[in-house]
Design a protein around this motif. Structure first.
Motif, PDB file in Angstrom:
ATOM      1  N   ILE A 146       0.930  -1.305  -0.083  1.00 31.48           N
ATOM      2  CA  ILE A 146      -0.203  -0.104   0.031  1.00 31.48           C
ATOM      3  C   ILE A 146       0.860   1.058   0.274  1.00 31.48           C
ATOM      4  CG2 ILE A 146      -1.520   1.393   1.389  1.00 31.48           C
ATOM      5  CD1 ILE A 146      -2.854  -0.621  -0.055  1.00 31.48           C
ATOM      6  N   HIS A 147       1.785   1.181   0.427  1.00 29.76           N
ATOM      7  CA  HIS A 147       3.032   2.521   0.683  1.00 29.76           C
ATOM      8  C   HIS A 147       3.360   2.402  -0.907  1.00 29.76           C
ATOM      9  CE1 HIS A 147       6.049   5.004   2.182  1.00 29.76           C
ATOM     10  NE2 HIS A 147       6.805   4.632   1.328  1.00 29.76           N
ATOM     11  N   ARG A 148       3.833   1.397  -1.408  1.00 28.56           N
ATOM     12  CA  ARG A 148       4.287   1.353  -2.887  1.00 28.56           C
ATOM     13  C   ARG A 148       3.096   2.109  -3.540  1.00 28.56           C
ATOM     14  NH1 ARG A 148       9.823   0.160  -3.695  1.00 28.56           N
ATOM     15  NH2 ARG A 148       9.000  -0.534  -5.906  1.00 28.56           N
ATOM     16  N   ILE A 149       2.108   1.768  -3.471  1.00 31.18           N
ATOM     17  CA  ILE A 149       0.948   2.221  -4.214  1.00 31.18           C
ATOM     18  C   ILE A 149       0.659   3.846  -4.145  1.00 31.18           C
ATOM     19  CG2 ILE A 149      -1.700   2.314  -4.519  1.00 31.18           C
ATOM     20  CD1 ILE A 149      -1.679  -0.793  -4.461  1.00 31.18           C
ATOM     21  N   ARG A 150       0.604   4.179  -2.871  1.00 30.91           N
ATOM     22  CA  ARG A 150       0.688   5.555  -2.609  1.00 30.91           C
ATOM     23  C   ARG A 150       1.787   6.365  -2.984  1.00 30.91           C
ATOM     24  NH1 ARG A 150      -3.078   6.912   1.344  1.00 30.91           N
ATOM     25  NH2 ARG A 150      -4.172   5.181   2.723  1.00 30.91           N
ATOM     26  N   MET A 151       2.871   5.822  -3.100  1.00 32.08           N
ATOM     27  CA  MET A 151       4.075   6.639  -3.648  1.00 32.08           C
ATOM     28  C   MET A 151       4.398   6.485  -4.877  1.00 32.08           C
ATOM     29  SD  MET A 151       5.222   7.964  -0.878  1.00 32.08           S
ATOM     30  CE  MET A 151       6.888   8.723  -1.397  1.00 32.08           C
ATOM     31  N   GLU A 152       3.353   5.533  -5.777  1.00 31.18           N
ATOM     32  CA  GLU A 152       3.333   5.262  -7.238  1.00 31.18           C
ATOM     33  C   GLU A 152       4.868   4.804  -7.664  1.00 31.18           C
ATOM     34  OE1 GLU A 152       2.294   8.989  -9.061  1.00 31.18           O
ATOM     35  OE2 GLU A 152       0.321   8.729  -8.636  1.00 31.18           O
ATOM     36  N   GLN A 153       5.305   3.645  -6.775  1.00 28.08           N
ATOM     37  CA  GLN A 153       6.527   3.041  -7.175  1.00 28.08           C
ATOM     38  C   GLN A 153       6.273   1.729  -7.757  1.00 28.08           C
ATOM     39  OE1 GLN A 153       7.928   3.124  -2.944  1.00 28.08           O
ATOM     40  NE2 GLN A 153       9.642   4.596  -3.661  1.00 28.08           N
ATOM     41  N   ALA A 156      -8.957  -0.240  -1.387  1.00 28.05           N
ATOM     42  CA  ALA A 156     -10.196   0.372  -1.489  1.00 28.05           C
ATOM     43  C   ALA A 156     -10.207   1.683  -0.695  1.00 28.05           C
ATOM     44  CB  ALA A 156     -11.328  -0.506  -1.074  1.00 28.05           C
ATOM     45  N   THR A 157      -9.482   1.788   0.314  1.00 30.59           N
ATOM     46  CA  THR A 157      -9.570   3.100   1.060  1.00 30.59           C
ATOM     47  C   THR A 157      -8.369   3.995   0.716  1.00 30.59           C
ATOM     48  OG1 THR A 157      -7.783   2.086   2.705  1.00 30.59           O
ATOM     49  CG2 THR A 157      -9.944   1.527   3.091  1.00 30.59           C
ATOM     50  N   VAL A 158      -7.564   3.793  -0.378  1.00 33.18           N
ATOM     51  CA  VAL A 158      -6.518   4.770  -0.996  1.00 33.18           C
ATOM     52  C   VAL A 158      -7.348   5.545  -1.903  1.00 33.18           C
ATOM     53  CG1 VAL A 158      -4.410   5.036  -2.042  1.00 33.18           C
ATOM     54  CG2 VAL A 158      -4.790   3.194  -0.543  1.00 33.18           C
ATOM     55  N   PRO A 159      -7.316   6.851  -1.862  1.00 32.94           N
ATOM     56  CA  PRO A 159      -7.810   7.834  -2.635  1.00 32.94           C
ATOM     57  C   PRO A 159      -7.223   7.414  -4.117  1.00 32.94           C
ATOM     58  CG  PRO A 159      -7.280   8.975  -0.806  1.00 32.94           C
ATOM     59  CD  PRO A 159      -6.599   7.479  -0.583  1.00 32.94           C
ATOM     60  N   ASN A 160      -8.015   7.783  -5.034  1.00 27.83           N
ATOM     61  CA  ASN A 160      -7.714   7.810  -6.601  1.00 27.83           C
ATOM     62  C   ASN A 160      -7.213   6.348  -6.897  1.00 27.83           C
ATOM     63  OD1 ASN A 160      -8.586  10.309  -6.948  1.00 27.83           O
ATOM     64  ND2 ASN A 160      -6.531  11.008  -5.970  1.00 27.83           N
ATOM     65  N   PRO A 162     -17.549  -1.792  -1.513  1.00 30.57           N
ATOM     66  CA  PRO A 162     -18.380  -0.699  -2.303  1.00 30.57           C
ATOM     67  C   PRO A 162     -17.354   0.370  -2.986  1.00 30.57           C
ATOM     68  CG  PRO A 162     -19.645  -1.538  -0.693  1.00 30.57           C
ATOM     69  CD  PRO A 162     -18.414  -2.016  -0.440  1.00 30.57           C
ATOM     70  N   ASN A 163     -16.290   0.763  -2.162  1.00 27.73           N
ATOM     71  CA  ASN A 163     -15.415   1.985  -2.412  1.00 27.73           C
ATOM     72  C   ASN A 163     -14.300   1.509  -3.184  1.00 27.73           C
ATOM     73  OD1 ASN A 163     -17.040   3.295  -0.899  1.00 27.73           O
ATOM     74  ND2 ASN A 163     -16.020   3.253   1.071  1.00 27.73           N
ATOM     75  N   LEU A 164     -14.293   0.353  -3.470  1.00 27.59           N
ATOM     76  CA  LEU A 164     -13.380  -0.324  -4.559  1.00 27.59           C
ATOM     77  C   LEU A 164     -13.401   0.195  -5.962  1.00 27.59           C
ATOM     78  CD1 LEU A 164     -10.764  -2.174  -4.682  1.00 27.59           C
ATOM     79  CD2 LEU A 164     -12.218  -3.851  -5.430  1.00 27.59           C
ATOM     80  N   THR A 165     -12.536   1.195  -6.587  1.00 27.29           N
ATOM     81  CA  THR A 165     -12.508   1.540  -8.013  1.00 27.29           C
ATOM     82  C   THR A 165     -11.912   0.407  -8.702  1.00 27.29           C
ATOM     83  OG1 THR A 165     -12.331   3.949  -7.041  1.00 27.29           O
ATOM     84  CG2 THR A 165     -12.027   3.274  -9.636  1.00 27.29           C
ATOM     85  N   SER A 175      -3.602   1.379 -10.554  1.00 28.69           N
ATOM     86  CA  SER A 175      -2.878   1.207  -9.361  1.00 28.69           C
ATOM     87  C   SER A 175      -2.325  -0.247  -9.300  1.00 28.69           C
ATOM     88  CB  SER A 175      -3.263   2.002  -8.214  1.00 28.69           C
ATOM     89  OG  SER A 175      -4.012   2.921  -8.349  1.00 28.69           O
ATOM     90  N   LEU A 176      -3.268  -0.993  -9.138  1.00 26.31           N
ATOM     91  CA  LEU A 176      -3.097  -2.434  -8.925  1.00 26.31           C
ATOM     92  C   LEU A 176      -3.688  -3.382 -10.068  1.00 26.31           C
ATOM     93  CD1 LEU A 176      -2.055  -4.423  -6.715  1.00 26.31           C
ATOM     94  CD2 LEU A 176      -4.506  -4.271  -5.701  1.00 26.31           C
ATOM     95  N   ILE A 177      -2.742  -4.149 -10.580  1.00 21.65           N
ATOM     96  CA  ILE A 177      -3.207  -5.084 -11.644  1.00 21.65           C
ATOM     97  C   ILE A 177      -2.756  -6.526 -11.387  1.00 21.65           C
ATOM     98  CG2 ILE A 177      -2.704  -5.732 -14.059  1.00 21.65           C
ATOM     99  CD1 ILE A 177      -1.497  -2.857 -14.317  1.00 21.65           C
TER     100      ILE A 177
END
Length: 254
Positions: free
Chosen positions: A34-41, A107-111, A136-139, A166-168
């Motif tokens: 999740i940290h990696r996702i937030r930092m776009e790494q 699902a709790t990470v914005p964007n 439900p909040n999962l994009t 962000s996640l594949i």
């Protein structure tokens, strides 16, 4: 989540020539990702088991892909038992459980958004529906089954490049999914990519996971063999892995 996550990566330990990244437990792997996702790494996650380890010994390209992955987690029971031979007390981190926990957290990470690719036609759509109902909040950026070919494959890569999820999750089976991720991860360089094997089948209800008591005793592989008896040839890698592990551990001056 502490900022120390980005400074101190998981420690590595070699398993028959393949480095495994060790953290305390499943939640620690999820938080790190999740940290990696937030930092776009950009991150390639490999969920390693004994069978894949043995494949890497004879498939140099697969071995290099695993070596290049940013995170290799101890998925299989054989990997955990090997680590215990060397005094490494580590919990097994099954790929399906890691993926489920990651979906709930992302699902709790914005964007942040998720893309599902793989499985039979209709299966991945049912898996996506299940997760949209549960979170439900999962994009969900999109889905594609694993039988796309030719022009459809080109269209898929164009969609991924345009969407930049962000996640594949790629469920094409081992080692095909690992090769596919390595070949295409440049399309979404900031994404976390994970090969999820048959997880879409489980999430869609097409197949069932082993009973919990089998999972708790590291015997989930027996249930998979029961469900898919054609796997017996592939599972011949398990005794070979065990034999090599014992020889390496107990041969003096090796």
């Amino acid at each position: 989540m502490s900022s120390l996550v980005s400074v101190h990566p998981p420690r590595q330990f070699p398993v028959l020539g393949v480095n495994v990244d060790l953290l305390e437990g499943l939640n620690d792997y999820v938080d790190w990702l999740i940290h990696r996702i937030r930092m776009e790494q950009g991150t390639h996650v490999v969920t390693l088991n004994a069978e894949m380890t043995m494949q890497a010994q004879i498939n140099a390209e697969l071995g290099q892909i695993i070596h290049n992955a940013e995170l290799v987690v101890p998925d299989g029971a054989g990997i955990v038992l090997y680590l215990k031979l060397y005094g490494q007390s580590i919990h097994r981190c099954p790929g399906v459980e890691l993926s489920e926990a990651l979906l709930r957290k992302v699902a709790t990470v914005p964007n942040a958004s998720v893309f599902f690719y793989g499985g039979a036609p209709g299966v991945v759509e049912k898996a996506a529906q299940r997760w949209q109902q549960e979170c439900p909040n999962l994009t969900l950026a999109g889905v594609a089954h694993g039988y796309v070919q030719g022009d459809e494959q080109v269209e898929l890569t164009q969609r991924l490049q345009a969407l930049q999820p962000s996640l594949i999750f790629v469920g094409l089976g081992v080692p095909r999914q690992e090769h596919w991720i390595a070949q295409h991860r440049a399309l979404c360089p900031q994404a976390v990519w994970i090969g999820v094997g048959g997880s879409f089948d489980i999430w869609s209800g097409t197949k069932q996971r082993a009973p919990q008591w089998l999972c708790d005793h590291n015997l989930e592989w027996t249930y998979r063999l029961y469900q898919e008896p054609w796997r017996w040839r592939r599972m011949m890698a398990l005794p070979e892995f065990a034999w090599q592990s014992l020889i390496e551990r107990f041969t003096p001056f090796r």
